[in-house]
Design an enzyme around this catalytic site. Sequence first.
Site, PDB file in Angstrom:
ATOM      1  CE1 TYR A 177     -22.401 -95.076 108.709  1.00 20.95           C
ATOM      2  CE2 TYR A 177     -22.482 -93.654 107.274  1.00 20.95           C
ATOM      3  CZ  TYR A 177     -23.102 -94.580 108.536  1.00 20.95           C
ATOM      4  OH  TYR A 177     -24.216 -93.738 108.672  1.00 20.95           O
ATOM      5  CB  SER A 191     -27.225 -93.603 106.171  1.00 18.99           C
ATOM      6  OG  SER A 191     -26.618 -92.507 105.689  1.00 18.99           O
ATOM      7  CE  LYS A 214     -25.081 -97.320 109.195  1.00 18.11           C
ATOM      8  NZ  LYS A 214     -26.480 -98.165 109.939  1.00 18.11           N
TER       9      LYS A 214
HETATM   10  P1  NAD Z   1     -23.890 -92.547 117.909  1.00 14.54           P
HETATM   11  O1  NAD Z   1     -22.126 -93.259 118.078  1.00 14.54           O
HETATM   12  O2  NAD Z   1     -23.425 -91.685 118.736  1.00 14.54           O
HETATM   13  O3  NAD Z   1     -25.075 -93.814 118.690  1.00 14.54           O
HETATM   14  C1  NAD Z   1     -24.242 -95.221 118.060  1.00 14.54           C
HETATM   15  C2  NAD Z   1     -24.389 -95.855 118.962  1.00 14.54           C
HETATM   16  O4  NAD Z   1     -24.054 -97.199 118.769  1.00 14.54           O
HETATM   17  C3  NAD Z   1     -23.074 -96.038 120.083  1.00 14.54           C
HETATM   18  O5  NAD Z   1     -23.298 -95.297 121.815  1.00 14.54           O
HETATM   19  C4  NAD Z   1     -22.083 -96.851 120.259  1.00 14.54           C
HETATM   20  O6  NAD Z   1     -20.897 -96.959 121.248  1.00 14.54           O
HETATM   21  C5  NAD Z   1     -23.197 -98.465 119.820  1.00 14.54           C
HETATM   22  N1  NAD Z   1     -22.126 -98.686 119.407  1.00 14.54           N
HETATM   23  C6  NAD Z   1     -20.961 -99.071 118.673  1.00 14.54           C
HETATM   24  N2  NAD Z   1     -20.640-100.600 117.434  1.00 14.54           N
HETATM   25  C7  NAD Z   1     -21.310-100.959 119.007  1.00 14.54           C
HETATM   26  C8  NAD Z   1     -21.360-102.716 118.876  1.00 14.54           C
HETATM   27  N3  NAD Z   1     -20.999-103.546 118.069  1.00 14.54           N
HETATM   28  N4  NAD Z   1     -21.765-102.984 119.354  1.00 14.54           N
HETATM   29  C9  NAD Z   1     -22.878-102.218 120.876  1.00 14.54           C
HETATM   30  N5  NAD Z   1     -23.195-100.637 120.593  1.00 14.54           N
HETATM   31  C10 NAD Z   1     -21.691-100.455 119.504  1.00 14.54           C
HETATM   32  O7  NAD Z   1     -24.552 -92.165 116.150  1.00 14.54           O
HETATM   33  P2  NAD Z   1     -25.719 -91.681 115.803  1.00 14.54           P
HETATM   34  O8  NAD Z   1     -25.389 -90.523 115.586  1.00 14.54           O
HETATM   35  O9  NAD Z   1     -26.476 -92.439 117.287  1.00 14.54           O
HETATM   36  O10 NAD Z   1     -25.988 -92.551 114.486  1.00 14.54           O
HETATM   37  C11 NAD Z   1     -27.027 -93.864 114.782  1.00 14.54           C
HETATM   38  C12 NAD Z   1     -27.517 -94.915 114.442  1.00 14.54           C
HETATM   39  O11 NAD Z   1     -27.666 -94.434 112.616  1.00 14.54           O
HETATM   40  C13 NAD Z   1     -25.777 -95.482 113.194  1.00 14.54           C
HETATM   41  O12 NAD Z   1     -26.287 -96.562 112.902  1.00 14.54           O
HETATM   42  C14 NAD Z   1     -25.429 -94.224 112.149  1.00 14.54           C
HETATM   43  O13 NAD Z   1     -24.966 -95.360 111.509  1.00 14.54           O
HETATM   44  C15 NAD Z   1     -27.148 -93.779 111.551  1.00 14.54           C
HETATM   45  N6  NAD Z   1     -27.187 -92.763 111.243  1.00 14.54           N
HETATM   46  C16 NAD Z   1     -26.888 -91.801 111.546  1.00 14.54           C
HETATM   47  C17 NAD Z   1     -26.544 -90.663 110.854  1.00 14.54           C
HETATM   48  C18 NAD Z   1     -25.982 -89.123 112.074  1.00 14.54           C
HETATM   49  O14 NAD Z   1     -25.514 -88.482 110.607  1.00 14.54           O
HETATM   50  N7  NAD Z   1     -25.851 -89.101 112.840  1.00 14.54           N
HETATM   51  C19 NAD Z   1     -26.692 -90.663 109.931  1.00 14.54           C
HETATM   52  C20 NAD Z   1     -27.962 -91.652 109.382  1.00 14.54           C
HETATM   53  C21 NAD Z   1     -27.210 -92.986 109.955  1.00 14.54           C
END
Ligand code: NAD
Length: 347
Positions: A158, A133, A162
């Site tokens: 958070y 991120s 990362k």
């Molecule tokens: P999201 O919450 O929609 O998806 C994350 C998924 O991981 C969820 O379905 C959740 O149920 C699952 N999960 C969490 N902990 C778990 C565990 N211990 N075991 C199994 N499953 C687990 O989030 P997203 O927006 O799709 O983000 C995906 C990734 O991208 C994340 O790592 C997030 O930190 C990163 N990210 C997101 C953004 C954003 O703005 N959406 C920006 C930068 C980075």
Amino acid sequence: MPTSCTSHVLVTGGSGFIGSHTVLELINQGHKVVVVDNLSNSCEEPLRRIEKLAGLNEESLPFHNVDLANIDDLRAVFKQYNFSSVIHFAALKAVGESVRVPLAYYRNNITGTLNLMDLMIEFGVKDIVFSSSATVYKSDPDGRPFREDSELGCTSPYGRTKLYMESIIRDVVGAESGWNAIMLRYFNPTGAHESGTMGEDPCQIPNNLMPYVSQVAIGKLDNVHVFGNDYNTRDGTGVRDYIHVMDLAEAHVIALERLTGNHGYEVFNLGSGAGQSVLEMIDAMSIACGHKIPYVVDPRRSGDIDTIVCDPKKANEVLGFKVSRDLTKMCTDLWRWQVANPEGYNQ
Ligand code: NAD
Ligand code: UDP
């Protein structure tokens, strides 16, 4: 020996927002995928929608409801398939919540990654793409675009998870032979699949700007709360680098395919390189939905800064990746998803 001989990509967090769009793109590009998710922030419905869009039989996309914290359950999945590589999305991701319950974030994100890496070593799986991120960068008061070699530093638990996860992966790549890892540092993902059947489905009141704006546009929330209009930006509101989720999904497939070139550990920004202000995003969404979206100006949100944009040059030059969907497309696709799914996946 795995039960299945076919080579699969393991996608952790594959039923979440970015994961589900990436799974669809992987399947469309001919990859076989296995999804692991504990559904803590998602549900199985996106997987059904992926199957429809990809022309697969219902419930044919391999899915395991497994928490990465449970290494025995995860090992059972590794035993079942022959994984060629992993895309690791699974994480808790709400910045504010991470400040309130830091241990839950460290436990979930770090333990999950340690277990995953342990099993990758145990089963000889050496290729990983990791969801990082923009939050890993140390904020720059002058708002200069972040490059991959810009100074790192986080202000939330958070963000620190990362950074630590990146470091854990980098150290494994350094210690073990034959490993390849790509860290993708996303800026601000938004938009939805253009079919209107897949998109972001925040379980609670959205923390992020665009799902909030879209819920105001459809009348579920009253006003957008603009967090500060006294920033040093063109209209005083915060500037961020928004990227369409399908551009992100395509970038993951490119990154996955690059792993086979044995480049070791690499880091790439994923963003457009352009910044939009909060008011510009509200205006663009107003055009997409065909009416003015009401907003009020509130004080600044703690921890926010004026401008966060990326320098996308390295991803352009090395990965050959460039965003192809503009702001209008992000907003029209987001609006199509919002109108067709006012309650998200829980219709
Ligand atoms: P999201 O919450 O929609 O998806 C994350 C998924 O991981 C969820 O379905 C959740 O149920 C699952 N999960 C969490 N902990 C778990 C565990 N211990 N075991 C199994 N499953 C687990 O989030 P997203 O927006 O799709 O983000 C995906 C990734 O991208 C994340 O790592 C997030 O930190 C990163 N990210 C997101 C953004 C954003 O703005 N959406 C920006 C930068 C980075
Ligand atoms: N923002 C806002 N109102 C909201 C949510 C966010 O004004 O309800 C602003 C926030 O201050 C920042 C931008 O919108 O300038 C993007 O915030 P978001 O939380 O979506 O992503 P961030 O860049 O903080 O990760």
